[in-house]
Write a protein that holds these residues in place. Structure first.
Motif, PDB file in Angstrom:
ATOM      1  N   TYR A 102       0.837  -1.205   0.000  1.00  0.00           N
ATOM      2  CA  TYR A 102       0.000   0.000   0.000  1.00  0.00           C
ATOM      3  C   TYR A 102       0.871   1.254   0.000  1.00  0.00           C
ATOM      4  O   TYR A 102       0.647   2.192  -0.774  1.00  0.00           O
ATOM      5  CB  TYR A 102      -0.932  -0.010   1.210  1.00  0.00           C
ATOM      6  CG  TYR A 102      -1.788   1.223   1.316  1.00  0.00           C
ATOM      7  CD1 TYR A 102      -1.461   2.244   2.205  1.00  0.00           C
ATOM      8  CD2 TYR A 102      -2.920   1.378   0.524  1.00  0.00           C
ATOM      9  CE1 TYR A 102      -2.235   3.384   2.297  1.00  0.00           C
ATOM     10  CE2 TYR A 102      -3.706   2.515   0.615  1.00  0.00           C
ATOM     11  CZ  TYR A 102      -3.357   3.513   1.507  1.00  0.00           C
ATOM     12  OH  TYR A 102      -4.127   4.641   1.589  1.00  0.00           O
ATOM     13  N   ARG A 105       2.386   1.800  -3.331  1.00  0.00           N
ATOM     14  CA  ARG A 105       1.409   2.268  -4.308  1.00  0.00           C
ATOM     15  C   ARG A 105       1.088   3.750  -4.105  1.00  0.00           C
ATOM     16  O   ARG A 105       0.856   4.489  -5.070  1.00  0.00           O
ATOM     17  CB  ARG A 105       0.133   1.426  -4.224  1.00  0.00           C
ATOM     18  CG  ARG A 105       0.336  -0.005  -4.743  1.00  0.00           C
ATOM     19  CD  ARG A 105      -0.884  -0.878  -4.477  1.00  0.00           C
ATOM     20  NE  ARG A 105      -2.045  -0.408  -5.201  1.00  0.00           N
ATOM     21  CZ  ARG A 105      -2.394  -0.813  -6.419  1.00  0.00           C
ATOM     22  NH1 ARG A 105      -1.626  -1.688  -7.059  1.00  0.00           N
ATOM     23  NH2 ARG A 105      -3.484  -0.352  -6.990  1.00  0.00           N
ATOM     24  N   SER A 112      -6.280   2.103  -7.704  1.00  0.00           N
ATOM     25  CA  SER A 112      -7.034   1.053  -8.370  1.00  0.00           C
ATOM     26  C   SER A 112      -8.109   1.702  -9.223  1.00  0.00           C
ATOM     27  O   SER A 112      -8.749   2.657  -8.798  1.00  0.00           O
ATOM     28  CB  SER A 112      -7.663   0.111  -7.343  1.00  0.00           C
ATOM     29  OG  SER A 112      -6.661  -0.570  -6.636  1.00  0.00           O
ATOM     30  N   TYR A 118      -5.745   3.273  -3.027  1.00  0.00           N
ATOM     31  CA  TYR A 118      -4.430   2.750  -3.350  1.00  0.00           C
ATOM     32  C   TYR A 118      -4.312   1.273  -2.969  1.00  0.00           C
ATOM     33  O   TYR A 118      -3.272   0.657  -3.159  1.00  0.00           O
ATOM     34  CB  TYR A 118      -3.334   3.539  -2.616  1.00  0.00           C
ATOM     35  CG  TYR A 118      -3.146   4.955  -3.118  1.00  0.00           C
ATOM     36  CD1 TYR A 118      -3.552   6.050  -2.361  1.00  0.00           C
ATOM     37  CD2 TYR A 118      -2.556   5.196  -4.357  1.00  0.00           C
ATOM     38  CE1 TYR A 118      -3.383   7.353  -2.818  1.00  0.00           C
ATOM     39  CE2 TYR A 118      -2.378   6.487  -4.826  1.00  0.00           C
ATOM     40  CZ  TYR A 118      -2.792   7.571  -4.045  1.00  0.00           C
ATOM     41  OH  TYR A 118      -2.618   8.849  -4.509  1.00  0.00           O
ATOM     42  N   CYS A 119      -5.378   0.702  -2.434  1.00  0.00           N
ATOM     43  CA  CYS A 119      -5.346  -0.702  -2.040  1.00  0.00           C
ATOM     44  C   CYS A 119      -5.197  -1.609  -3.257  1.00  0.00           C
ATOM     45  O   CYS A 119      -5.833  -1.375  -4.293  1.00  0.00           O
ATOM     46  CB  CYS A 119      -6.635  -1.097  -1.317  1.00  0.00           C
ATOM     47  SG  CYS A 119      -6.734  -0.565   0.391  1.00  0.00           S
ATOM     48  N   SER A 120      -4.407  -2.635  -3.099  1.00  0.00           N
ATOM     49  CA  SER A 120      -4.358  -3.701  -4.082  1.00  0.00           C
ATOM     50  C   SER A 120      -5.502  -4.669  -3.802  1.00  0.00           C
ATOM     51  O   SER A 120      -5.988  -4.747  -2.678  1.00  0.00           O
ATOM     52  CB  SER A 120      -3.024  -4.435  -3.985  1.00  0.00           C
ATOM     53  OG  SER A 120      -3.049  -5.635  -4.720  1.00  0.00           O
ATOM     54  N   SER A 121      -5.923  -5.390  -4.817  1.00  0.00           N
ATOM     55  CA  SER A 121      -6.933  -6.433  -4.621  1.00  0.00           C
ATOM     56  C   SER A 121      -6.311  -7.827  -4.771  1.00  0.00           C
ATOM     57  O   SER A 121      -7.031  -8.823  -4.752  1.00  0.00           O
ATOM     58  CB  SER A 121      -8.076  -6.269  -5.628  1.00  0.00           C
ATOM     59  OG  SER A 121      -7.580  -6.356  -6.950  1.00  0.00           O
ATOM     60  N   ASP A 122      -5.003  -7.861  -4.874  1.00  0.00           N
ATOM     61  CA  ASP A 122      -4.293  -9.134  -5.033  1.00  0.00           C
ATOM     62  C   ASP A 122      -3.978  -9.709  -3.663  1.00  0.00           C
ATOM     63  O   ASP A 122      -3.248  -9.072  -2.890  1.00  0.00           O
ATOM     64  CB  ASP A 122      -3.006  -8.911  -5.827  1.00  0.00           C
ATOM     65  CG  ASP A 122      -2.283 -10.203  -6.148  1.00  0.00           C
ATOM     66  OD1 ASP A 122      -1.397 -10.166  -6.994  1.00  0.00           O
ATOM     67  OD2 ASP A 122      -2.612 -11.242  -5.549  1.00  0.00           O
ATOM     68  N   ASP A 125      -0.503  -9.538  -2.118  1.00  0.00           N
ATOM     69  CA  ASP A 125       0.054  -8.273  -1.614  1.00  0.00           C
ATOM     70  C   ASP A 125      -0.251  -8.033  -0.132  1.00  0.00           C
ATOM     71  O   ASP A 125       0.199  -7.049   0.435  1.00  0.00           O
ATOM     72  CB  ASP A 125      -0.494  -7.098  -2.433  1.00  0.00           C
ATOM     73  CG  ASP A 125       0.073  -7.064  -3.844  1.00  0.00           C
ATOM     74  OD1 ASP A 125      -0.576  -6.494  -4.739  1.00  0.00           O
ATOM     75  OD2 ASP A 125       1.174  -7.633  -4.043  1.00  0.00           O
TER      76      ASP A 125
END
Length: 139
Positions: A102, A105, A112, A118-122, A125
């Motif tokens: 985070y 990013r 996103s 800025y959160c990843s959805s993977d 991560d």
């Protein structure tokens, strides 16, 4: 060391509601992303909803309008309110936390698409995970 403990899962009928909770301890980061993920038997783990340290949320298309993610910083607790549950929501639900990816990013300005987070959805991560809580929705 971050510890996450989920609770609130159970069995409901189609159209019912549940609220999941995730109690976090050992967490003191000012920039972070918290998320709820789920994994059904034979399927990959997928992001359900995320919320970041600026309270910006993001949802999977399949749960938009039905699920709400929130956090109570005073209680160090993450929530997932799930309404209008469907049989396809049946899965093990996990709480997860990310600060490293985070933060990167944020520095890179990687939001996103469409959500402003800025959160990843993977799932890869997210470094910290709870043990999971089962949600079963019957038709």
């Amino acid at each position: 060391q971050v510890q996450l403990v989920e609770s609130g899962g159970g069995s409901v009928q189609t159209g019912g509601s549940l609220r999941l909770s995730c109690a976090a301890s050992g967490y003191s980061y000012s920039m972070y992303c918290m998320g709820w993920f789920r994994q059904a038997p034979g399927k990959e783990r997928e992001a359900v909803a995320t919320i970041d340290s600026d309270d910006i949320t993001s949802y999977a298309d399949s749960v938009k309008g039905r699920f709400t993610i929130s956090q109570d910083n005073a209680k160090n607790t993450l929530y997932l309110q799930m309404n209008s549950l469907k049989p396809e929501d049946t899965a093990m639900y996990y709480c997860a936390a990310d600060e490293d990816v985070y933060s990167d990013r944020v520095l890179l300005g990687l939001r996103s698409g469409g959500t402003g987070t800025y959160c990843s959805s993977d799932p890869a991560d997210f470094a910290s995970w709870g043990q999971g809580t089962q949600v079963t929705v019957s038709s």
